[in-house]
Scaffold this motif. Structure first.
Motif, short mmCIF file in Angstrom:
data_model
loop_
_atom_site.label_atom_id
_atom_site.label_comp_id
_atom_site.label_asym_id
_atom_site.label_seq_id
_atom_site.Cartn_x
_atom_site.Cartn_y
_atom_site.Cartn_z
N LEU A 37 42.72 16.88 30.57
CA LEU A 37 42.97 16.54 31.87
C LEU A 37 42.26 15.36 32.36
CD1 LEU A 37 42.13 20.19 33.45
CD2 LEU A 37 44.41 18.70 33.41
N SER A 38 41.09 14.92 31.66
CA SER A 38 40.67 13.59 32.13
C SER A 38 40.99 12.42 31.39
CB SER A 38 38.87 13.84 32.03
OG SER A 38 38.73 13.93 30.75
N SER A 39 41.51 12.73 30.04
CA SER A 39 41.70 11.64 29.40
C SER A 39 43.30 11.59 29.24
CB SER A 39 41.05 11.68 27.79
OG SER A 39 39.77 11.93 27.76
N MET A 40 44.03 12.35 28.91
CA MET A 40 45.34 12.32 28.56
C MET A 40 46.23 12.08 29.76
SD MET A 40 46.06 14.71 24.98
CE MET A 40 47.76 14.02 25.14
N LEU A 41 45.67 13.06 30.83
CA LEU A 41 46.57 12.99 32.21
C LEU A 41 45.56 12.10 32.82
CD1 LEU A 41 47.47 16.66 33.13
CD2 LEU A 41 48.68 14.99 32.08
N GLY A 42 44.44 11.81 32.74
CA GLY A 42 43.89 10.67 33.64
C GLY A 42 43.36 10.95 34.84
N PHE A 43 42.90 12.57 35.18
CA PHE A 43 42.52 12.93 36.51
C PHE A 43 41.01 12.67 36.42
CE2 PHE A 43 45.81 16.61 36.69
CZ PHE A 43 46.54 15.99 36.66
N PRO A 44 40.68 12.66 37.54
CA PRO A 44 39.25 12.19 37.90
C PRO A 44 38.38 13.44 37.55
CG PRO A 44 40.70 11.47 39.93
CD PRO A 44 41.31 12.10 38.99
N MET A 45 37.18 13.40 37.33
CA MET A 45 36.21 14.54 36.71
C MET A 45 36.17 15.29 38.20
SD MET A 45 35.51 14.90 33.77
CE MET A 45 34.24 15.86 33.91
N PHE A 46 36.34 14.91 39.27
CA PHE A 46 35.84 15.87 40.63
C PHE A 46 37.20 16.52 40.74
CE2 PHE A 46 32.95 12.45 41.75
CZ PHE A 46 31.96 13.21 41.98
N ILE A 47 38.14 16.58 40.09
CA ILE A 47 39.31 17.60 40.12
C ILE A 47 39.64 18.16 38.88
CG2 ILE A 47 40.24 16.52 42.29
CD1 ILE A 47 42.46 14.99 40.46
N VAL A 48 38.98 17.46 37.90
CA VAL A 48 39.49 18.27 36.50
C VAL A 48 38.74 19.68 36.32
CG1 VAL A 48 38.61 18.16 34.13
CG2 VAL A 48 39.44 16.26 35.23
N ALA A 49 37.43 19.84 37.03
CA ALA A 49 36.85 21.08 36.91
C ALA A 49 37.54 22.40 37.57
CB ALA A 49 35.44 21.31 37.50
N GLY A 50 38.14 22.15 38.84
CA GLY A 50 38.60 23.23 39.42
C GLY A 50 40.07 23.38 38.98
N THR A 51 40.83 22.39 38.51
CA THR A 51 42.11 22.57 37.81
C THR A 51 41.96 23.31 36.51
OG1 THR A 51 42.72 20.63 38.73
CG2 THR A 51 44.20 21.38 36.81
N SER A 52 40.83 23.08 35.67
CA SER A 52 40.49 23.68 34.54
C SER A 52 40.33 25.14 34.51
CB SER A 52 39.57 23.21 33.79
OG SER A 52 39.11 23.65 32.46
N VAL A 53 39.37 25.57 35.50
CA VAL A 53 39.03 26.93 35.78
C VAL A 53 39.89 27.83 36.38
CG1 VAL A 53 36.64 26.46 35.74
CG2 VAL A 53 37.97 26.58 38.05
N LEU A 54 40.97 27.33 36.99
CA LEU A 54 42.10 28.15 37.61
C LEU A 54 42.90 28.47 36.52
CD1 LEU A 54 43.54 29.38 40.00
CD2 LEU A 54 44.65 27.29 40.23
N SER A 55 43.29 27.65 35.56
CA SER A 55 44.42 27.97 34.45
C SER A 55 43.77 28.65 33.34
CB SER A 55 44.62 26.49 33.59
OG SER A 55 43.69 25.73 33.08
N ILE A 56 42.47 28.75 33.21
CA ILE A 56 41.83 29.49 32.54
C ILE A 56 41.81 30.96 32.88
CG2 ILE A 56 39.22 30.12 31.53
CD1 ILE A 56 38.80 27.12 31.24
N LEU A 57 42.00 31.19 34.05
CA LEU A 57 41.79 32.54 34.60
C LEU A 57 43.08 33.17 34.18
CD1 LEU A 57 41.31 33.68 38.39
CD2 LEU A 57 43.32 34.56 36.82
N SER A 84 42.00 3.52 37.79
CA SER A 84 42.19 4.08 39.05
C SER A 84 41.33 5.58 39.00
CB SER A 84 43.61 4.66 39.01
OG SER A 84 43.93 5.59 37.83
N VAL A 85 40.90 6.08 37.82
CA VAL A 85 40.02 7.17 37.77
C VAL A 85 38.84 6.81 38.21
CG1 VAL A 85 38.87 8.84 36.38
CG2 VAL A 85 41.38 8.25 35.88
N LYS A 86 38.16 5.71 37.78
CA LYS A 86 36.92 5.28 38.14
C LYS A 86 37.00 5.07 39.84
CE LYS A 86 34.56 2.34 35.67
NZ LYS A 86 34.28 1.16 34.94
N LYS A 87 37.97 4.44 40.26
CA LYS A 87 37.85 4.16 41.81
C LYS A 87 38.03 5.51 42.51
CE LYS A 87 40.50 -0.37 41.24
NZ LYS A 87 41.82 -1.11 41.65
N ALA A 88 38.73 6.40 42.02
CA ALA A 88 38.92 7.71 42.87
C ALA A 88 37.67 8.37 42.75
CB ALA A 88 40.01 8.58 42.15
N ASN A 89 36.78 8.42 41.37
CA ASN A 89 35.57 8.73 41.43
C ASN A 89 34.55 8.24 42.41
OD1 ASN A 89 35.95 11.07 39.67
ND2 ASN A 89 35.76 9.61 37.91
#
Length: 313
Positions: free
Chosen positions: A220-240, A140-145
């Motif tokens: 986010l990409s491996s354990m939660l299985g999120f596509p890379m196109f939404i991993v970056a945004g989710t990661s940087v917001l939590s880091i703030l 599903s991740v590959k399909k979404a990407n």
């Protein structure tokens, strides 16, 4: 130019160019910004005080989320509830991690090898995830990407890039159990998982003086299985959230910031952080992971070997 608090002499142009690179990488892949900032402060600029390097690194990782998060949010490439759960866990972890590091990792001799070990561990994990057997489990991740990449090409060709948000993140269930869709694929996760991950990642990232994206992206990409196109945004917001908490605690414990030096670095990070989300839409998700893995491998090996007196960076 002399920077008295940092105790170094550096050309401001070099500060801006390196920080531009840091901001671009961090906002593009959601990781490695703090690590690259650390490489700049330690190896390129020559800072010697570990407890100054750590909060200085995190100031730069704090700037990038402020710039890039609204852009990801506008395009619906950010999983807000997951980022909030990560951030809440990060508050507790950042306080604990910064205290432990300030107390037990006060010098470069003890700081750099740990930096290298953890970074290399994550790099190896990412390389393993790119094996054919591992990629086969991420249908599903590959399909979404792929769907997102095709839609970007279509909208760009037709001059309708403003419609990109229509295939972005859309939640159908929010709470302890969460369900959302992205590019036609459905994803589910439990909110307790990112909270615990945020706690653990913040302890490690605050101790190292980095943003934590180098741990959050694989999670986010491996354990939660999120596509890379939404991993970056989710990661940087939590880091703030976690970075701000960690910086405040370092300052409370007596660490200092060289504001003159940071002034030049912030210029570069702002420019790079703006370019990252803009340009990342045209780069395949797989390329983002490869780029991240290469960076982490080089840095991890370099700092690990430094602990044995061998310098390659």
């Amino acid at each position: 130019m002399d920077f008295s608090v940092a105790g170094v002499h550096v050309n401001p142009i070099i500060l801006i160019l390196w920080s531009l690179f840091v901001g671009y990488v961090f906002s593009t892949v959601g990781a490695a910004g703090g690590i690259l900032a650390g490489v700049g402060h330690i190896t390129i600029f020559g800072l010697k005080n570990a407890n100054i390097v750590k909060p200085m690194n995190q100031v730069l990782t704090l700037i990038s989320p402020v710039i890039s998060s609204p852009l990801y949010f506008k395009e619906r490439r950010l999983v807000v509830p997951a980022a909030i759960a990560l951030g809440l866990g990060g508050i507790v972890g950042a306080i604990l991690g910064s205290y432990l590091s300030h107390t037990f990792l006060p010098d470069m001799k003890s700081y750099k090898p740990l930096f290298g070990v953890i970074t290399l561990f994550i790099a190896i994990k990412i390389w393993l995830e790119m094996r054919p057997a591992a990629k086969a489990k991420q249908g599903s991740v590959k399909k979404a990407n792929k769907a997102f990449e095709n839609k970007v090409k279509e909208l760009k060709a037709e001059g309708r890039m403003n419609e990109l948000k229509d295939i972005g993140v859309k939640f159908s269930e929010v709470g302890i159990s969460n369900t959302f869709s992205f590019a036609g694929e459905t994803f589910k996760y439990n909110a307790l998982s990112p909270f615990i991950a945020g706690l653990i990642v913040a302890i490690i990232s605050a101790a190292l003086g980095v943003g934590g994206g180098f741990l959050l992206v694989p999670y986010l990409s491996s354990m939660l299985g999120f596509p890379m196109f939404i991993v970056a945004g989710t990661s940087v917001l939590s880091i703030l959230v976690s970075s701000a908490t960690s910086i405040a605690n370092y300052l409370r414990m007596g660490s200092s910031l060289d504001f003159a030096m940071l002034g030049f670095e912030v210029i570069g990070v702002v420019i790079g952080s703006y370019l990252g989300p803009v340009l990342s839409k045209y780069i395949k998700g797989e390329y983002l992971k490869i780029f991240l893995a290469v960076i982490l491998t080089y840095i991890g090996v370099g700092y690990l070997l430094a602990g044995f007196g061998i310098k390659i960076i």
